[in-house]
Motif scaffolding. Structure first.
Motif, PDB file in Angstrom:
ATOM      1  N   PHE A  82       0.822  -1.220   0.000  1.00 40.36           N
ATOM      2  CA  PHE A  82       0.000   0.000   0.000  1.00 40.36           C
ATOM      3  C   PHE A  82       0.855   1.270   0.000  1.00 40.36           C
ATOM      4  N   ARG A  83       1.832   1.312  -0.895  1.00 45.28           N
ATOM      5  CA  ARG A  83       2.743   2.460  -0.943  1.00 45.28           C
ATOM      6  C   ARG A  83       2.735   3.107  -2.316  1.00 45.28           C
ATOM      7  N   ASN A  84       2.968   4.412  -2.350  1.00 44.59           N
ATOM      8  CA  ASN A  84       3.250   5.169  -3.556  1.00 44.59           C
ATOM      9  C   ASN A  84       4.633   5.787  -3.429  1.00 44.59           C
ATOM     10  N   LEU A  85       5.434   5.641  -4.469  1.00 47.81           N
ATOM     11  CA  LEU A  85       6.703   6.356  -4.562  1.00 47.81           C
ATOM     12  C   LEU A  85       6.586   7.356  -5.701  1.00 47.81           C
ATOM     13  N   LEU A  86       6.777   8.628  -5.390  1.00 46.41           N
ATOM     14  CA  LEU A  86       6.799   9.675  -6.419  1.00 46.41           C
ATOM     15  C   LEU A  86       8.249  10.081  -6.594  1.00 46.41           C
ATOM     16  N   THR A  87       8.811   9.805  -7.772  1.00 44.75           N
ATOM     17  CA  THR A  87      10.242   9.976  -7.978  1.00 44.75           C
ATOM     18  C   THR A  87      10.546  10.956  -9.100  1.00 44.75           C
ATOM     19  N   TYR A  88      11.740  11.524  -8.994  1.00 43.37           N
ATOM     20  CA  TYR A  88      12.219  12.474  -9.993  1.00 43.37           C
ATOM     21  C   TYR A  88      13.733  12.340 -10.079  1.00 43.37           C
ATOM     22  N   ARG A  89      14.257  12.265 -11.281  1.00 43.73           N
ATOM     23  CA  ARG A  89      15.709  12.229 -11.463  1.00 43.73           C
ATOM     24  C   ARG A  89      16.132  13.463 -12.249  1.00 43.73           C
ATOM     25  N   SER A  90      17.025  14.219 -11.668  1.00 42.07           N
ATOM     26  CA  SER A  90      17.452  15.458 -12.319  1.00 42.07           C
ATOM     27  C   SER A  90      18.273  15.147 -13.567  1.00 42.07           C
TER      28      SER A  90
END
Length: 234
Positions: A222-230
């Motif tokens: 029951f997890r969300n990971l919101l990711t961003y790579r520069s």
């Protein structure tokens, strides 16, 4: 009364966020966060898959943890990195002075610094970090605050951003209610945890909100990971 999980209950507010909440219950909540995060937040998996490959035994890397609460997550990340012989310096911030007071009183290695600040304060200071993390932060934010935190994360990060939060569902709610009803006395864990689930995003909702360059991923349970790579600057 049957609860509706088809929409976020954004109008609800956790008791621990109230400025006049019971201070003893608040301290117990911070103390018990460590247990909850070990059980459900999945930070060991995030560390091994996403953070550890970018760390070095010779070159110090930096990490900013936004909304650190009682400080258990940054302290655990620092401990894992040290045990692996890797160099990691962590700045952990929270807007709530009560959280920083609690976290700062905990035994901590020299490479972990706690301070009361907003992410926008660090943008104004011109700081940058190799990694940016947060735990159970996104569902607390208003739409405007969420936009600001994501924009700040982009400006502050020269590597990888990982915002780790709950995914709302009836099953998550039922599991948390059954699993915490008797085991976290004298704190806001049970009550606020249920409210947090109702306030959190589904994967579909978070994907729709994600700005260009951001990716929403699911992680068990029951997890969300919101990711961003520069992107490297030319």
């Amino acid at each position: 009364m049957k609860l509706d999980f088809s929409r976020r209950a954004a109008g609800l507010h956790e008791r621990m966020d109230e400025p006049d909440c019971d201070p003893q219950k608040l301290r117990h909540t911070y103390a018990q966060f460590g247990i909850i995060n070990i059980l459900v937040s999945g930070w060991r998996r995030i560390y091994t898959r996403h953070l550890r490959p970018g760390l070095s035994p010779a070159v110090p890397r930096t990490l900013l943890d936004i909304g650190c609460g009682g400080g258990d997550v940054p302290l655990r990340l620092a401990r894992w990195a040290k045990r692996d012989g890797l160099m990691l310096r962590i700045t952990a911030i929270d807007a709530d002075s009560r959280a920083i007071a609690y976290a700062s009183a905990r035994p901590a290695p020299a490479q972990v610094q706690f301070r009361q600040a907003l992410s926008s304060d660090l943008v104004w200071e011109g700081q940058q970090f190799d990694f940016i993390t947060s735990n159970h932060l996104l569902h607390h934010l208003t739409a405007e605050e969420l936009t600001t935190v994501l924009q700040d994360s982009e400006q502050l990060c020269r590597g990888l951003v990982i915002h780790n939060d709950i995914e709302r569902s009836a099953l998550a709610y039922a599991a948390f209610r059954a699993g915490t009803a008797r085991f976290f006395p004298g704190s806001f864990i049970h009550e606020d945890g249920l409210l947090s689930i109702r306030r959190s995003y589904t994967h579909t909702e978070l994907s729709a909100l994600a700005p260009p360059g951001w990716v929403a991923r699911r992680q068990f349970p029951f997890r969300n990971l919101l990711t961003y790579r520069s992107r490297p600057h030319a």
